[in-house]
Design an enzyme around this catalytic site. Structure first.
Site, short mmCIF file in Angstrom:
data_model
loop_
_atom_site.label_atom_id
_atom_site.label_comp_id
_atom_site.label_asym_id
_atom_site.label_seq_id
_atom_site.Cartn_x
_atom_site.Cartn_y
_atom_site.Cartn_z
N GLY A 10 32.58 24.19 34.78
CA GLY A 10 34.01 24.20 35.13
C GLY A 10 34.34 23.15 36.18
CD GLN A 11 39.89 22.37 36.67
OE1 GLN A 11 40.61 21.37 36.59
NE2 GLN A 11 40.36 23.55 37.01
CG LEU A 37 28.54 34.50 33.73
CD1 LEU A 37 29.54 34.09 34.79
CD2 LEU A 37 27.16 34.71 34.35
CG ASP A 101 47.01 31.55 44.92
OD1 ASP A 101 46.04 31.22 44.22
OD2 ASP A 101 48.18 31.25 44.64
CE1 TYR A 124 42.45 33.54 37.19
CE2 TYR A 124 44.09 33.60 38.93
CZ TYR A 124 42.89 33.14 38.43
OH TYR A 124 42.14 32.29 39.20
CE LYS A 128 39.36 34.93 40.21
NZ LYS A 128 38.09 34.30 39.73
N1 LIG Z 1 41.48 25.81 39.78
C1 LIG Z 1 42.22 26.48 40.65
O1 LIG Z 1 43.23 25.96 41.17
C2 LIG Z 1 41.82 27.87 41.07
C3 LIG Z 1 42.70 28.59 41.90
C4 LIG Z 1 42.34 29.87 42.31
C5 LIG Z 1 41.13 30.41 41.93
N2 LIG Z 1 40.30 29.71 41.11
C6 LIG Z 1 39.04 30.35 40.73
O2 LIG Z 1 37.98 29.46 41.01
C7 LIG Z 1 36.96 29.59 40.02
C8 LIG Z 1 36.69 28.23 39.39
O3 LIG Z 1 37.91 27.74 38.84
P1 LIG Z 1 37.95 26.41 37.95
O4 LIG Z 1 39.28 25.81 38.16
O5 LIG Z 1 36.73 25.60 38.19
O6 LIG Z 1 37.91 27.06 36.49
P2 LIG Z 1 37.52 26.36 35.10
O7 LIG Z 1 37.56 24.89 35.21
O8 LIG Z 1 38.36 27.03 34.07
O9 LIG Z 1 36.02 26.79 34.90
C9 LIG Z 1 35.66 28.10 34.64
C10 LIG Z 1 34.33 28.08 33.97
O10 LIG Z 1 33.97 29.44 33.67
C11 LIG Z 1 33.28 29.40 32.45
N3 LIG Z 1 33.27 30.70 31.77
C12 LIG Z 1 34.29 31.33 31.16
N4 LIG Z 1 33.85 32.45 30.57
C13 LIG Z 1 32.52 32.52 30.82
C14 LIG Z 1 31.50 33.42 30.44
N5 LIG Z 1 31.76 34.49 29.69
N6 LIG Z 1 30.24 33.17 30.84
C15 LIG Z 1 29.95 32.08 31.59
N7 LIG Z 1 30.87 31.19 31.98
C16 LIG Z 1 32.15 31.40 31.58
C17 LIG Z 1 34.04 28.38 31.61
O11 LIG Z 1 33.21 27.96 30.56
P3 LIG Z 1 33.86 27.38 29.21
O12 LIG Z 1 34.59 26.15 29.63
O13 LIG Z 1 32.71 27.14 28.34
O14 LIG Z 1 34.79 28.44 28.71
C18 LIG Z 1 34.32 27.29 32.65
O15 LIG Z 1 33.30 26.33 32.67
C19 LIG Z 1 37.45 30.66 39.04
O16 LIG Z 1 36.94 31.89 39.43
C20 LIG Z 1 38.96 30.65 39.24
O17 LIG Z 1 39.52 31.92 38.93
C21 LIG Z 1 40.62 28.46 40.67
#
Ligand SMILES: NC(=O)c1ccc[n+]([C@@H]2O[C@H](COP(=O)([O-])OP(=O)(O)OC[C@H]3O[C@@H](n4cnc5c(N)ncnc54)[C@H](OP(=O)(O)O)[C@@H]3O)[C@@H](O)[C@H]2O)c1
Length: 297
Positions: A10-11, A37, A101, A124, A128
């Site tokens: 992921g990002q 997971l 948030d 969501y 969370k």
């Molecule tokens: N980006 C933001 O602005 C933001 C803000 C608040 C909180 N967060 C939290 O920060 C964390 C990281 O966010 P992010 O932006 O990096 O999210 P992201 O880019 O969507 O990455 C999430 C990763 O989780 C993986 N995933 C989904 N289902 C899964 C499973 N069953 N088993 C294993 N891996 C799985 C996805 O894999 P696939 O791509 O293969 O599906 C993806 O690589 C998350 O918990 C998110 O809720 C992010």
């Protein structure tokens, strides 16, 4: 330390794995393809075999996708976290998990603190929040609430797209009535490493850059820093055609981390550093985890 990073495709996961390796840790970076997971037995077995000192979970199921598919949202954002906490309990590993948030309802008038009462308004946010509770099942745990990540390789976040648009001189529409505390991914990764390496107490921490801003002010600040005459149009969040509840006022105070000596600089300086950073390559993110492109929110 031997550290397992889940959601490593992921990002945030990609940047975290890089940062932890830079810190000389041995990192097992597991994408969804490597470890799903939601498969409890496989997770317990894999983590059990790796015997890490820490597990960092950057996996998540996104805002829009959760509203459309609450069952998967529960499985990934909540039950998978319960499994990881169990795996950490079994192996005596520290558990570090990311929350959002979106656990708040956005009715506050000053930046939310870790002690403020959550009240999520979306699937969501609710999943969370459940994830936060489950993460506490690990004896040593850190729950880091983040929001509005930017500076991401391949630049798919709202702020990264604003960077591109403003650099290209395109007109940008931005909300004047939604407030956020943006988080530079490099600062989040650095703070994560320091928390893991230190002796802080278990608990919830807000991990965002200092201060807060509306999206409109942020776009104006970007124009100023880039030196672009781009046209920024202030629009109301009420015009957003989305079924998902989004907190209007989502500022988070990062004072608790700062009191530990882990200071995340002001968002304006973080924007400057992100703008100055050389373009970074990203391994392609598999399609199913990518949040759909939403309007500036
Ligand atoms: N980006 C933001 O602005 C933001 C803000 C608040 C909180 N967060 C939290 O920060 C964390 C990281 O966010 P992010 O932006 O990096 O999210 P992201 O880019 O969507 O990455 C999430 C990763 O989780 C993986 N995933 C989904 N289902 C899964 C499973 N069953 N088993 C294993 N891996 C799985 C996805 O894999 P696939 O791509 O293969 O599906 C993806 O690589 C998350 O918990 C998110 O809720 C992010």
């Amino acid at each position: 330390m031997r550290i397992v990073v889940t959601g490593a495709g992921g990002q945030l996961g990609q940047v975290l794995a890089r940062e932890l390796r830079r810190g000389d840790h041995e990192v097992a970076a597991l994408t969804r393809a490597a470890l799903d997971l939601t498969q409890r037995e496989q997770v317990l077995e894999r983590v059990g075999k790796l015997r890490p000192q820490a597990v960092v979970n950057a996996a998540g199921f996104g805002v829009e996708a959760s509203e459309e598919d609450p069952k998967t949202a529960l499985a990934v954002n909540a039950f998978a976290v319960r499994t990881l906490a169990e795996a950490c309990r079994n192996t005596d590993a520290t558990f570090l998990h990311f929350s959002s948030d979106f656990v708040f309802d956005g009715t506050a008038t000053s930046a939310y603190r870790e002690t403020d009462r959550p009240n999520p308004g979306s699937v969501y946010g609710a999943t969370k929040l459940l994830g936060e509770w489950y993460a506490q099942g690990a004896p040593r745990h850190f729950i880091l609430r983040i929001e509005s990540l930017f500076g991401i390789p391949a630049g798919k976040s709202t702020i990264d797209r604003m960077f591109e648009d403003i650099r290209a001189g395109r007109t940008v529409s931005a909300f004047y009535d939604r407030t956020v505390s943006p988080a530079f991914v490099d600062d989040v990764a650095a703070a994560t490493r320091r928390l893991l390496e230190g002796r802080a107490s278990s608990g919830v921490y807000h991990c965002v850059n200092a201060g807060f801003t509306t999206w409109h002010e942020l776009a104006m600040e970007l124009c100023r820093q880039i030196g672009s005459p781009s046209n920024v149009i202030p629009v109301s969040a009420e015009t957003l055609e989305s079924k998902v509840f989004r907190p209007k006022f989502a500022a988070l105070s990062n004072e608790k981390l700062a009191n530990l000596g882990i200071e995340l600089p002001a968002w304006q300086s973080a924007l400057g550093r992100a703008l100055a950073a050389p373009p970074r390559s990203a391994s392609p993110i598999p399609p199913s985890g990518v949040r759909p492109r939403a309007p500036r929110s």
